[in-house]
Scaffold this motif. Structure first.
Motif, short mmCIF file in Angstrom:
data_model
loop_
_atom_site.label_atom_id
_atom_site.label_comp_id
_atom_site.label_asym_id
_atom_site.label_seq_id
_atom_site.Cartn_x
_atom_site.Cartn_y
_atom_site.Cartn_z
N GLU A 23 -8.89 5.05 3.28
CA GLU A 23 -7.52 4.86 2.81
C GLU A 23 -7.46 4.95 1.29
OE1 GLU A 23 -3.83 1.65 3.26
OE2 GLU A 23 -5.87 1.06 3.80
N ARG A 57 0.87 4.00 -2.87
CA ARG A 57 0.67 5.41 -2.56
C ARG A 57 1.77 6.27 -3.18
NH1 ARG A 57 1.05 8.29 3.38
NH2 ARG A 57 0.72 10.41 2.66
N TYR A 86 -7.91 8.56 0.04
CA TYR A 86 -6.72 9.35 0.38
C TYR A 86 -5.59 9.10 -0.62
CZ TYR A 86 -2.82 11.24 3.06
OH TYR A 86 -1.72 11.97 3.46
N ILE A 87 -5.44 7.83 -1.01
CA ILE A 87 -4.36 7.47 -1.93
C ILE A 87 -4.73 7.76 -3.38
CG2 ILE A 87 -2.95 5.57 -2.81
CD1 ILE A 87 -3.21 4.25 -0.05
N ARG A 101 0.83 -1.20 0.00
CA ARG A 101 0.00 0.00 0.00
C ARG A 101 0.87 1.26 0.00
NH1 ARG A 101 -5.29 -0.34 -1.35
NH2 ARG A 101 -6.01 1.16 0.18
N GLU A 102 1.98 1.22 0.74
CA GLU A 102 2.89 2.36 0.77
C GLU A 102 3.51 2.58 -0.61
OE1 GLU A 102 3.55 4.65 3.05
OE2 GLU A 102 1.99 3.79 4.32
#
Length: 364
Positions: free
Chosen positions: A205, A162, A208-209, A158-159
């Protein structure tokens, strides 16, 4: 990992309790276990049940014929709390008949043996159950380690997603020097609205991404239009409107859920609540939630930011414009949440407005 196997012995006769304690210790020595052991003894089944509720053992050894509550009831109460893997139960009783054995096993006992206990057989039964408990605890520990590893791997993915998305969104900003921290503020505003609306963690989430990709289609818009210092002609505006379609086409066909989410944001973030937006003229809740949220964030940030064709509106004026567009451009419920969070909006506005001249200052 749990390092201590707890054993609880229950029998209303102290002699039987002490005898089983000795045989259990004998079994432990022969088991060569990597675990430590803690043995607790009681002559009260009521006391045993309270102890199990607060600090469950891994192995319960119990009699059947006891005062207060009998062994059958004790087993049933325990099984309401713990399954047969979590807590092993061995019945030790003077009842030798078949019906008693079946009744105990149906109640939830794992094993059954009769008194007087055999000094050879009983420790073997204990050793067998200890091995089952060891295997369960080791498997539980490995499962936990695997779950944690999966969580960490998912978090890392996920990081990375992003970072890739933000860098891709920033590529659009290279063509438009006036957008500055626009994508970062939009992401924060979207998160604020989604939280206020009560969206689940996954949606919050995702928006936001993914919301920074709302204008990814501007990559395909000529720079002379993006950077034009004056008002666009109707023909130029029609070209600019196509950035929603270009962005959606760029993201179309992906199997990645986050980019599927972003595709809807890119395509529909200029739709209006009253149906007068573009590209499809959707209205009200025909417009996906993620796009309705992004629309508010995008317009507010555009109002408070410097553009080639305008100066930044003061913060308070921009908030007034959002209020005026409730039920016209914006979902009334979502826009109201945004207005009610004015102080948090202002914090975001100031925190991500580090570029000189990017926004007009104001106080709340």
């Amino acid at each position: 990992m749990e390092k201590v196997i707890k054993i609880l012995i229950v029998d209303d006769e102290p002699f039987n309790v002490n005898l089983m304690d000795k045989l259990v210790r004998k079994a432990i020595k022969r088991s060569f276990s990597i675990f430590d052991f803690k043995i607790t003894k009681t002559v009260s089944p009521t006391e045993a049940l309270e102890s199990i509720k607060s600090s469950p053992p891994h192995l319960l050894i119990t009699d059947i014929m006891m005062p207060e509550i009998d062994g059958y009831q004790l087993i049933k109460e325990v099984r309401k709390l713990y399954n047969m893997e979590e807590l092993k139960i061995i019945v030790v009783t003077s009842l030798e008949d078949r019906d008693s054995r079946i009744r105990a096993l149906l109640a939830g006992a794992n094993d059954y043996t009769v008194k007087p206990v055999d000094a050879v057989e009983f420790p073997i039964r204990i050793m067998n159950n200890i091995k089952l408990i060891e295997n369960y605890l080791l498997l539980k520990d490995r499962t936990l380690l695997l779950e944690n590893a999966v969580k960490e791997a998912t978090k890392e993915i996920r990081e990375r997603e992003r970072e890739i998305i933000f860098r891709l969104a920033e590529a659009t900003e290279y063509k438009d020097a006036f957008t500055g921290n626009h994508i970062h503020r939009v992401a924060e505003y979207c998160k604020l609205i989604a939280e206020g609306y009560g969206c689940d963690k996954s949606f919050i989430e995702s928006i936001y991404i993914a919301s920074p990709l709302h204008d990814i289609g501007k990559i395909a818009i000529p720079e002379k239009i993006l950077g034009k210092p004056g008002k666009l002609t109707q023909e130029e505006f029609e070209i600019m409107k196509k950035h929603t379609i270009y962005g959606a086409n760029l993201l179309k066909g992906t199997k990645i859920p986050l980019l599927q989410f972003a595709q809807k944001v890119a395509l529909y973030h200029h739709e209006k609540w009253n149906g007068k937006g573009y590209p499809e003229g959707l209205k009200e809740k025909e417009i996906p939630l993620e796009a309705r949220i992004t629309a508010i964030a995008d317009v507010f940030d555009a109002l408070t930011s410097v553009r080639p064709y305008k100066k930044a509106f003061p913060f308070e004026k921009a908030m007034e414009i959002i209020k005026e567009e409730i039920g016209k451009s914006f979902d009334p419920e979502l826009a109201t949440i945004f207005i009610e969070e004015e102080k948090e909006v202002y914090k975001i506005y100031k925190t991500f407005s580090s570029l000189k001249g990017e926004v007009e200052d104001a106080t709340v």
